[in-house]
Write an enzyme that holds these catalytic residues in place. Sequence first.
Site, PDB file in Angstrom:
ATOM      1  N   ASN A   1     -23.322 -70.534 -49.388  1.00  0.00           N
ATOM      2  CA  ASN A   1     -23.424 -69.582 -48.292  1.00  0.00           C
ATOM      3  C   ASN A   1     -23.404 -68.142 -48.811  1.00  0.00           C
ATOM      4  OD1 ASN A   1     -23.364 -68.155 -45.927  1.00  0.00           O
ATOM      5  ND2 ASN A   1     -21.689 -69.284 -44.995  1.00  0.00           N
ATOM      6  N   ASP A   2     -22.273 -67.714 -49.350  1.00  0.00           N
ATOM      7  CA  ASP A   2     -22.171 -66.311 -49.773  1.00  0.00           C
ATOM      8  C   ASP A   2     -23.213 -65.939 -50.832  1.00  0.00           C
ATOM      9  OD1 ASP A   2     -20.101 -65.862 -48.050  1.00  0.00           O
ATOM     10  OD2 ASP A   2     -18.555 -66.391 -49.518  1.00  0.00           O
ATOM     11  N   VAL A   3     -23.615 -66.901 -51.672  1.00  0.00           N
ATOM     12  CA  VAL A   3     -24.535 -66.572 -52.766  1.00  0.00           C
ATOM     13  C   VAL A   3     -25.965 -66.356 -52.281  1.00  0.00           C
ATOM     14  CG1 VAL A   3     -23.161 -67.768 -54.498  1.00  0.00           C
ATOM     15  CG2 VAL A   3     -25.020 -68.985 -53.368  1.00  0.00           C
ATOM     16  N   VAL A   4     -26.224 -66.579 -50.963  1.00  0.00           N
ATOM     17  CA  VAL A   4     -27.557 -66.288 -50.429  1.00  0.00           C
ATOM     18  C   VAL A   4     -27.476 -65.225 -49.335  1.00  0.00           C
ATOM     19  CG1 VAL A   4     -28.442 -68.586 -50.948  1.00  0.00           C
ATOM     20  CG2 VAL A   4     -27.452 -68.145 -48.704  1.00  0.00           C
TER      21      VAL A   4
ATOM     22  N   ALA B   1     -16.024 -65.885 -47.965  1.00  0.00           N
ATOM     23  CA  ALA B   1     -15.663 -64.480 -47.840  1.00  0.00           C
ATOM     24  C   ALA B   1     -15.441 -64.087 -46.387  1.00  0.00           C
ATOM     25  CB  ALA B   1     -16.736 -63.597 -48.463  1.00  0.00           C
TER      26      ALA B   1
END
Lengths: 469, 94
Positions: A395-398, A437
């Site tokens: 999730n956060d990495v995209v 996050a």
Amino acid sequence: MELSASSAWVPLAYLIAGVLFIMALRGLSSPATSRSGNRYGMIGMTIAMVTTLVTHGLASMTEIVGAIAIGGGVGFVTARRIKMTDMPQLVAAFHSLVGLAAVLVGWAAYLNPGAFGILEGAQIASHSRVEMGLGIAIGAITFSGSIIAFLKLAGKMSGSPIMLPARHAINLGTLALIIGLVGYFTQAQDLWVIAAITALSFAIGFLLIIPIGGADMPVVVSMLNSYSGWAAAAMGFTLHNTAMIITGALVGSSGAILSYIMCKAMNRSFLSVIAGGFGADAGPSGGPAKEQRPWKRGSAEDAAYIMKEAESVIIIPGYGMAVSQAQHVLREMGDQLKAKGVSVKYAIHPVAGRMPGHMNVLLAEANVPYDEVFELEDINGEFAQADVAFIIGANDVVNPAAKTDKSSPIYGMPVFDVDKAKTIFFVKRSMGGVGYAGVDNDVFYMDQTMMLLADAKKMVEDIVKALAH
Amino acid sequence: MDFVSILSIFVMACFVGYYVVWSVTPALHTPLMAVTNAISSVIVVGALIAGAAQGSQVSKWLGLLAVVLASVNIFGGFAVTERMLAMYKKKDKK
């Protein structure tokens, strides 16, 4: 034949062991040479152990061989049985053992200094006391810190950060006290000093790791890896042993570099990770994103249909894939697509998962060839040409907010440019949970995005079924 | 060996470690952690000395316990690294 410990061959043997350990790490520069590297490591360890035994050990050979057999047996069986998804907690558990072993060796050296050749008259040499004190302190921190990391990774303790009031003051105070006691130890070789160093170091290990949340675990595991190396190096100084010093330096720098890489991949400073508490109160910085925005829900059939017609698909796995054990069925999906002439690649973010390289191991386990797996900087330019970005458990990495929204807690973190792909499939359990996050992700609401809401493994199984038609 | 020679070895080894570890491919970072774990158990050398020494029974048993712990790591660490590395395969060239 008992070799004298002062023979010139003895330091030479330890040096050779040290060089073999360097070659073991060197082998890891490519998967092709990695296995011979690991063999060098085993040979090095055998040389170090045999040398020690023939120079010191003959008197209690039975007990020692028994101890090696018990420990070796437990270790070997664990290593054969462990599931690949449980690798992060296994590594944490192993770190804790190195730490505890360092503490025990330090205590043994304190109680029987003659056997370690560190006496100066009737007293332990003062530089040896510093080395011993530091070795015990670092070992104890490694032990208790790794125990907490293990409990968090194994899900036996809440992964969310646990905040104590005034923890920075407590931590800094305890650290200062430990350093002071190590200094005092050179003046007074009393039992209470070394006992206090040990107890305080155990305590600070717990205190340091407890406030750190689950997604920061890659940094924590790397850092504890580094500490276990410094503990071994400190003991190597005490024993004047080259193999231990070389190894300690290697492992220490290895862990430090991994921590650096992990921090950089999250755009966070090492200190802010150690200070902890990330993700605990991301509410305000999440901003006004709470309003309802329209999003599209897709089905397994939609995904199968679009991907089968695509020319290129890039798959982005994250921790969610590990949790639902979806790697094997994901590889099946990749195979089916490739059989239909689709180009399939995997894109891995440095901090995906719970430890460095976590996703790579899981994909390797599922028989995904390593030359189909790419690092962030090598593949990020390809999203503009990609027909489909398939996000599974990440999730956060995209999240494009990392590129555009200065108020976002993940601002500045390098992310995949999935928004440039023609179609995005986002496999996610539900719309409710946001990433670690705690920030909303604009990718959910883009025109080209279809949310595939289900357990990752179940969803991919359904896609595989739909592809077979 | 005097302190300065030992320190020299340590400092040089830190530099060697720095360059060697940067050359490790990110795909193998998990095996890297497993193998560094195994080799940092070279602390077993200290444990063996303690376990073999006469003079203090407490010291001896602490040493033997440390031998057990370090052996778990040595055998476990190398075995699990071997298992992981065996899984990394290239594309079949058909």
